[in-house]
Design a protein around this motif. Structure first.
Motif, PDB file in Angstrom:
ATOM      1  N   ALA A  54       1.026  -1.422  -0.056  1.00  0.00           N
ATOM      2  CA  ALA A  54       0.136  -0.154  -0.152  1.00  0.00           C
ATOM      3  C   ALA A  54       1.244   1.332   0.332  1.00  0.00           C
ATOM      4  O   ALA A  54       2.069   1.180   1.081  1.00  0.00           O
ATOM      5  N   GLN A  55       0.443   2.874  -0.218  1.00  0.00           N
ATOM      6  CA  GLN A  55       1.176   4.296  -0.541  1.00  0.00           C
ATOM      7  C   GLN A  55       0.275   4.707  -0.453  1.00  0.00           C
ATOM      8  O   GLN A  55      -0.556   4.940  -0.211  1.00  0.00           O
ATOM      9  N   TRP A  56       0.568   5.834   0.061  1.00  0.00           N
ATOM     10  CA  TRP A  56       0.337   7.100   0.982  1.00  0.00           C
ATOM     11  C   TRP A  56       0.776   8.573   0.012  1.00  0.00           C
ATOM     12  O   TRP A  56       2.008   8.456  -0.719  1.00  0.00           O
ATOM     13  N   ALA A  57       0.152   9.225  -0.148  1.00  0.00           N
ATOM     14  CA  ALA A  57       0.504  10.346  -0.638  1.00  0.00           C
ATOM     15  C   ALA A  57      -0.200  11.665   0.023  1.00  0.00           C
ATOM     16  O   ALA A  57      -1.665  11.552  -0.391  1.00  0.00           O
ATOM     17  N   LYS A  58      -0.173  12.739   1.344  1.00  0.00           N
ATOM     18  CA  LYS A  58      -0.160  13.447   2.111  1.00  0.00           C
ATOM     19  C   LYS A  58      -0.520  14.933   0.892  1.00  0.00           C
ATOM     20  O   LYS A  58       0.446  15.360  -0.168  1.00  0.00           O
ATOM     21  N   VAL A  59      -2.245  15.446   0.865  1.00  0.00           N
ATOM     22  CA  VAL A  59      -2.743  16.453  -0.183  1.00  0.00           C
ATOM     23  C   VAL A  59      -3.487  17.180   0.724  1.00  0.00           C
ATOM     24  O   VAL A  59      -4.098  17.152   2.042  1.00  0.00           O
ATOM     25  N   SER A  60      -3.360  18.815   0.227  1.00  0.00           N
ATOM     26  CA  SER A  60      -3.480  19.598   0.730  1.00  0.00           C
ATOM     27  C   SER A  60      -5.097  19.884   1.200  1.00  0.00           C
ATOM     28  O   SER A  60      -5.291  20.143   1.787  1.00  0.00           O
ATOM     29  N   VAL A  79      -1.336  11.820  -8.731  1.00  0.00           N
ATOM     30  CA  VAL A  79      -0.433  12.074  -7.979  1.00  0.00           C
ATOM     31  C   VAL A  79       1.086  11.756  -8.207  1.00  0.00           C
ATOM     32  O   VAL A  79       1.177  10.721  -8.761  1.00  0.00           O
ATOM     33  N   LYS A  80       1.351  12.863  -8.152  1.00  0.00           N
ATOM     34  CA  LYS A  80       3.156  12.498  -9.102  1.00  0.00           C
ATOM     35  C   LYS A  80       4.318  11.689  -8.141  1.00  0.00           C
ATOM     36  O   LYS A  80       4.068  11.509  -6.760  1.00  0.00           O
ATOM     37  N   PRO A  81       5.173  10.347  -8.799  1.00  0.00           N
ATOM     38  CA  PRO A  81       5.585   9.410  -8.094  1.00  0.00           C
ATOM     39  C   PRO A  81       6.372  10.030  -7.373  1.00  0.00           C
ATOM     40  O   PRO A  81       6.285   9.216  -6.440  1.00  0.00           O
ATOM     41  N   GLY A  82       6.534  11.114  -6.891  1.00  0.00           N
ATOM     42  CA  GLY A  82       8.085  10.917  -5.877  1.00  0.00           C
ATOM     43  C   GLY A  82       7.400  10.889  -4.470  1.00  0.00           C
ATOM     44  O   GLY A  82       7.754  11.723  -3.967  1.00  0.00           O
ATOM     45  N   ASP A  83       5.844  11.775  -4.519  1.00  0.00           N
ATOM     46  CA  ASP A  83       4.735  12.093  -3.566  1.00  0.00           C
ATOM     47  C   ASP A  83       4.179  10.446  -2.755  1.00  0.00           C
ATOM     48  O   ASP A  83       3.899  10.958  -1.749  1.00  0.00           O
ATOM     49  N   TRP A  84       4.473   9.472  -3.486  1.00  0.00           N
ATOM     50  CA  TRP A  84       3.296   8.443  -2.965  1.00  0.00           C
ATOM     51  C   TRP A  84       4.833   8.352  -2.159  1.00  0.00           C
ATOM     52  O   TRP A  84       5.938   7.629  -1.944  1.00  0.00           O
ATOM     53  N   LYS A  85       4.633   7.322  -0.412  1.00  0.00           N
ATOM     54  CA  LYS A  85       5.366   7.215   0.334  1.00  0.00           C
ATOM     55  C   LYS A  85       5.050   6.011   1.077  1.00  0.00           C
ATOM     56  O   LYS A  85       3.795   5.721   0.894  1.00  0.00           O
ATOM     57  N   GLY A  86       5.544   4.835   2.360  1.00  0.00           N
ATOM     58  CA  GLY A  86       5.341   4.479   2.716  1.00  0.00           C
ATOM     59  C   GLY A  86       4.950   4.092   4.181  1.00  0.00           C
ATOM     60  O   GLY A  86       4.690   3.289   4.948  1.00  0.00           O
ATOM     61  N   ASP A  87       5.242   5.637   5.055  1.00  0.00           N
ATOM     62  CA  ASP A  87       4.621   5.869   6.174  1.00  0.00           C
ATOM     63  C   ASP A  87       3.536   7.283   5.755  1.00  0.00           C
ATOM     64  O   ASP A  87       3.518   7.972   5.033  1.00  0.00           O
ATOM     65  N   VAL A  88       3.115   7.527   7.157  1.00  0.00           N
ATOM     66  CA  VAL A  88       2.474   8.944   6.960  1.00  0.00           C
ATOM     67  C   VAL A  88       3.603  10.121   7.203  1.00  0.00           C
ATOM     68  O   VAL A  88       4.864   9.473   8.020  1.00  0.00           O
ATOM     69  N   ASP A  89       3.216  11.301   7.358  1.00  0.00           N
ATOM     70  CA  ASP A  89       3.675  11.981   8.107  1.00  0.00           C
ATOM     71  C   ASP A  89       4.650  11.949   9.159  1.00  0.00           C
ATOM     72  O   ASP A  89       3.511  12.286  10.129  1.00  0.00           O
ATOM     73  N   SER A  90       5.325  12.046  10.272  1.00  0.00           N
ATOM     74  CA  SER A  90       5.596  11.979  11.358  1.00  0.00           C
ATOM     75  C   SER A  90       5.491  13.138  12.221  1.00  0.00           C
ATOM     76  O   SER A  90       6.044  13.130  13.100  1.00  0.00           O
ATOM     77  N   VAL A  91       5.721  14.077  11.371  1.00  0.00           N
ATOM     78  CA  VAL A  91       5.912  15.449  12.045  1.00  0.00           C
ATOM     79  C   VAL A  91       4.593  16.408  12.312  1.00  0.00           C
ATOM     80  O   VAL A  91       4.282  16.406  13.764  1.00  0.00           O
ATOM     81  N   TRP A  92       3.706  16.250  11.095  1.00  0.00           N
ATOM     82  CA  TRP A  92       1.908  16.567  11.596  1.00  0.00           C
ATOM     83  C   TRP A  92       1.526  15.703  10.548  1.00  0.00           C
ATOM     84  O   TRP A  92       1.060  15.606   9.414  1.00  0.00           O
ATOM     85  N   PRO A  93       1.050  14.311  10.954  1.00  0.00           N
ATOM     86  CA  PRO A  93       0.518  13.159  10.396  1.00  0.00           C
ATOM     87  C   PRO A  93      -1.276  13.739   9.902  1.00  0.00           C
ATOM     88  O   PRO A  93      -1.559  12.676   8.955  1.00  0.00           O
TER      89      PRO A  93
END
Length: 280
Positions: free
Chosen positions: A214-220, A231-245
């Motif tokens: 599974a993959q995640w991408a934070k959006v505005s 979603v741009k290829p570099g924006d897909w991640k394997g975890d959520v934003d650890s600073v402000w999820p």
């Protein structure tokens, strides 16, 4: 012994949160909050009659072009890095007798313009969307389609409908101490882990991680299916934003379906669209 010293010792006995470096404090607090909240069950909806076939052309400056096939829309790259003159010559040689669509993707301006050419094997009307642009539709009578894309990393989605049928939607909690640390969007079930889960509540710097591909991408803001497919290829991640999820996410489930998720302190809400499973 002053009150500050007493508080720090109590915190260490409770789990060592304050004894860790400060950069780990925020995600641990988020994880603790999730562990103490009550569960809200996921809500399923009736299976829609429409399944959206969507194939993505994902281009990055670092990794070149990758095609993610799904459903009945098959795409093949025919040529790339063509100047305007070379593109005209290529299309003349190629002719227009093939049954497949011809998709021309141009980038840049003036003398710096380059193009890629793709074949789309599909017999009906197609819808094309590029990152940050509106959806365009093309009738079968127009077999050559030219679109303009961004010069940097970008994603182009080719779909067979402009509908956004919903497979499931609802809300849920992940509980750290009750064997419900994982959630599977495709089945709408929580578990203590397994080969089908999409999201996992973890004891680490990033409290929420993707599982089983599974993959995640934070959006505005609240995304549409079109937003998530581009979603741009570099924006897909394997975890959520650890600073402000907290916030809104697009996700691609472990079975290859697109969805969106909203994450806040009280839990998660999500919508899973009925899209064809990504096969490559």
């Amino acid at each position: 012994m002053n009150k500050a010293t007493t508080s720090r010792r109590r915190a260490r006995r409770a789990g060592g949160v304050l004894s860790r470096p400060s950069r780990f404090l925020v995600p641990w607090v988020f994880g603790l909050a999730l562990s103490l909240t009550a569960c809200v069950g996921a809500v399923r909806v009736a299976a829609p009659l429409v399944i959206v076939n969507v194939t993505r052309i994902m281009s990055s400056q670092a990794g070149g072009t990758a095609i993610r096939q799904a459903g009945s829309i098959r795409v093949a790259r025919l040529a790339g890095d063509l100047t305007a003159t070379a593109l005209d010559a290529y299309l003349t040689r190629k002719g227009g007798q093939e049954a497949d669509w011809t998709l021309v993707v141009t980038r840049g301006t003036g003398a710096a313009t380059t193009s890629e050419v793709f074949a789309i094997a599909f017999e009906r009307k197609v819808y094309v969307r590029t990152h940050g642009q509106t959806l365009q539709s093309f009738e079968p009578s127009k077999r050559t389609v030219t679109i303009t894309a961004e010069t940097g990393d970008t994603s182009i989605a080719i779909l067979d409908t402009d509908q956004e049928p919903v497979r499931a939607e609802g809300s849920f909690q992940l509980l750290r101490f009750s064997g419900t640390t994982d959630f599977d969007f495709d089945s709408g079930k929580r578990s203590g882990g397994g080969k089908d889960s999409d999201i996992h509540l973890a004891w680490k710097a990033s409290p929420l991680i993707a599982r089983n591909g599974a993959q995640w991408a934070k959006v505005s803001d609240d995304p549409t299916l079109g937003d998530c497919t581009t979603v741009k290829p570099g924006d897909w991640k394997g975890d959520v934003d650890s600073v402000w999820p907290y916030g809104d996410y697009c996700f691609l489930s472990s079975e290859g379906r697109f969805g969106k998720m909203h994450y806040e302190l009280k839990g998660f809400s999500y919508k899973l669209w009925e899209t064809a499973k990504t096969s490559s």
